[in-house]
Write a protein that holds these residues in place. Structure first.
Motif, PDB file in Angstrom:
ATOM      1  N   GLY A  49      38.724  53.836  39.564  1.00  0.00           N
ATOM      2  CA  GLY A  49      39.957  53.765  40.349  1.00  0.00           C
ATOM      3  C   GLY A  49      39.980  52.727  41.454  1.00  0.00           C
ATOM      4  O   GLY A  49      40.756  52.852  42.413  1.00  0.00           O
ATOM      5  N   ILE A  50      39.146  51.713  41.337  1.00  0.00           N
ATOM      6  CA  ILE A  50      39.170  50.630  42.332  1.00  0.00           C
ATOM      7  C   ILE A  50      40.286  49.650  41.982  1.00  0.00           C
ATOM      8  O   ILE A  50      40.365  49.160  40.853  1.00  0.00           O
ATOM      9  N   LYS A  51      41.145  49.371  42.939  1.00  0.00           N
ATOM     10  CA  LYS A  51      42.224  48.412  42.724  1.00  0.00           C
ATOM     11  C   LYS A  51      41.671  47.001  42.906  1.00  0.00           C
ATOM     12  O   LYS A  51      41.241  46.641  43.999  1.00  0.00           O
ATOM     13  N   PHE A  52      41.681  46.237  41.826  1.00  0.00           N
ATOM     14  CA  PHE A  52      41.123  44.892  41.897  1.00  0.00           C
ATOM     15  C   PHE A  52      42.053  43.900  41.218  1.00  0.00           C
ATOM     16  O   PHE A  52      42.979  44.275  40.496  1.00  0.00           O
ATOM     17  N   ALA A  53      41.787  42.644  41.476  1.00  0.00           N
ATOM     18  CA  ALA A  53      42.577  41.584  40.859  1.00  0.00           C
ATOM     19  C   ALA A  53      41.668  40.394  40.563  1.00  0.00           C
ATOM     20  O   ALA A  53      40.561  40.294  41.095  1.00  0.00           O
ATOM     21  N   VAL A  54      42.135  39.518  39.722  1.00  0.00           N
ATOM     22  CA  VAL A  54      41.441  38.259  39.439  1.00  0.00           C
ATOM     23  C   VAL A  54      42.380  37.114  39.819  1.00  0.00           C
ATOM     24  O   VAL A  54      43.580  37.318  39.993  1.00  0.00           O
ATOM     25  N   LEU A  55      41.824  35.935  39.943  1.00  0.00           N
ATOM     26  CA  LEU A  55      42.669  34.775  40.238  1.00  0.00           C
ATOM     27  C   LEU A  55      43.276  34.185  38.976  1.00  0.00           C
ATOM     28  O   LEU A  55      44.281  33.472  39.031  1.00  0.00           O
ATOM     29  N   GLY A  56      42.679  34.462  37.837  1.00  0.00           N
ATOM     30  CA  GLY A  56      43.193  33.916  36.586  1.00  0.00           C
ATOM     31  C   GLY A  56      43.038  32.404  36.551  1.00  0.00           C
ATOM     32  O   GLY A  56      41.978  31.859  36.880  1.00  0.00           O
ATOM     33  N   THR A  57      44.105  31.714  36.199  1.00  0.00           N
ATOM     34  CA  THR A  57      44.039  30.255  36.082  1.00  0.00           C
ATOM     35  C   THR A  57      43.902  29.561  37.432  1.00  0.00           C
ATOM     36  O   THR A  57      43.651  28.362  37.489  1.00  0.00           O
ATOM     37  N   GLU A  58      44.044  30.310  38.519  1.00  0.00           N
ATOM     38  CA  GLU A  58      43.883  29.716  39.852  1.00  0.00           C
ATOM     39  C   GLU A  58      42.414  29.659  40.274  1.00  0.00           C
ATOM     40  O   GLU A  58      42.091  29.057  41.298  1.00  0.00           O
ATOM     41  N   GLU A  59      41.536  30.286  39.499  1.00  0.00           N
ATOM     42  CA  GLU A  59      40.115  30.256  39.818  1.00  0.00           C
ATOM     43  C   GLU A  59      39.470  29.027  39.197  1.00  0.00           C
ATOM     44  O   GLU A  59      39.644  28.742  38.012  1.00  0.00           O
ATOM     45  N   ALA A  60      38.713  28.295  39.996  1.00  0.00           N
ATOM     46  CA  ALA A  60      37.975  27.126  39.510  1.00  0.00           C
ATOM     47  C   ALA A  60      36.485  27.359  39.733  1.00  0.00           C
ATOM     48  O   ALA A  60      36.083  28.294  40.429  1.00  0.00           O
ATOM     49  N   CYS A  61      35.655  26.528  39.154  1.00  0.00           N
ATOM     50  CA  CYS A  61      34.211  26.629  39.356  1.00  0.00           C
ATOM     51  C   CYS A  61      33.896  26.574  40.854  1.00  0.00           C
ATOM     52  O   CYS A  61      34.530  25.819  41.602  1.00  0.00           O
TER      53      CYS A  61
END
Length: 257
Positions: A49-61
């Motif tokens: 139940g941890i609310k998390f997110a990713v950056l998706g295409t906005e994440e770079a190396c």
């Protein structure tokens, strides 16, 4: 099962913020083997139940390979791009399954204006197990743990991975070279991206020999680079079907009730 993962942009569009940002990393995004680790961690976060997110295409190396290879200019370009995005979303807490991303985000981004609470997924999983938030099926087995350089010797995280294995009621088998005397898999310093240099042997083969000597049929680790190198070592030894290499997140995922 369809796994729903939302992006920071989607959270921002609702005027809300998640509990933490899951920094996937290059390996977790593009390497077919480590995509399974990404999914495993995402499933665990959803499970508890941890609310998390990713950056998706906005994440770079993060720029770690560039800096290790000596291209400081490229590192700073990549770092500043990421910091701009992270600060735009007001990110405060980050979890990542890659010790290289962990080290760079935690120790090298602050000097460039990016200061966040950065934790490695082994720390998060150990805390969740200790708090009783992960209900699991017990299965007795002995598992060796390989200390990754950037996690162990680089950042002093030795106990969390072992707490996870022990917390799942499994026995931890220490390899000949472990903890502060852990043996590198041979991938660090951007070495994973180049051909091996001349020598009498390959580091991953030497490390694999220690795993074979331990007598286990499963070795756990917590780094995508180590995953590649140890699997390569096992392939070269002809023991790839006898010893399973798993990430700690997969170990927890496989034990979930």
């Amino acid at each position: 099962m369809e796994l729903q993962v939302t992006t920071m942009a989607e959270w921002a569009a609702k005027g809300e913020s998640p509990d933490l940002l899951f920094w996937v990393g290059c390996a977790g995004s593009f390497d077919d083997r480590h995509k399974k680790v990404t999914r495993a961690l995402a499933e665990i976060l959803n499970h508890v139940g941890i609310k998390f997110a990713v950056l998706g295409t906005e994440e770079a190396c993060t720029g770690d390979p560039a800096r290790r290879a000596g291209n400081e200019f490229l590192f700073q370009m990549q770092a500043m791009q990421n910091i701009e995005v992270l600060n735009m979303y007001g990110v405060q807490k980050i979890v990542t399954a890659c010790p290289h991303c962990f080290n760079t985000l935690k120790n090298e981004y602050p000097s460039l204006g990016g200061t966040y609470e950065v934790i490695h997924h082994s720390q998060l999983l150990a805390d969740l197990l200790a708090a009783g938030k992960i209900q699991f099926n017990e299965q007795a087995e002995t598992i060796a743990f390989h200390d990754s350089c950037y996690l162990g010797r680089g950042n002093g995280i030795f106990e969390a991975p072992r707490e996870i294995i022990a917390g799942l009621k499994k026995e931890v088998k220490e390899l000949k070279s472990c903890r502060t005397k852990g043996l590198c898999c041979g991938a660090g310093g951007a070495q994973v991206f180049k051909e091996p240099e001349a020598g009498t042997g390959e580091v991953q083969v030497k490390r694999t020999d220690e795993i074979l000597e331990s007598g286990v049929n499963k070795v756990a680790l917590a780094c995508p680079f180590c995953m590649v190198m140890l699997q390569d070592g096992l392939n070269k030894s002809g023991k790839e079907h006898e010893i399973q290499v798993v990430d700690l997140a997969e170990l927890v995922q496989q034990s979930l009730k």
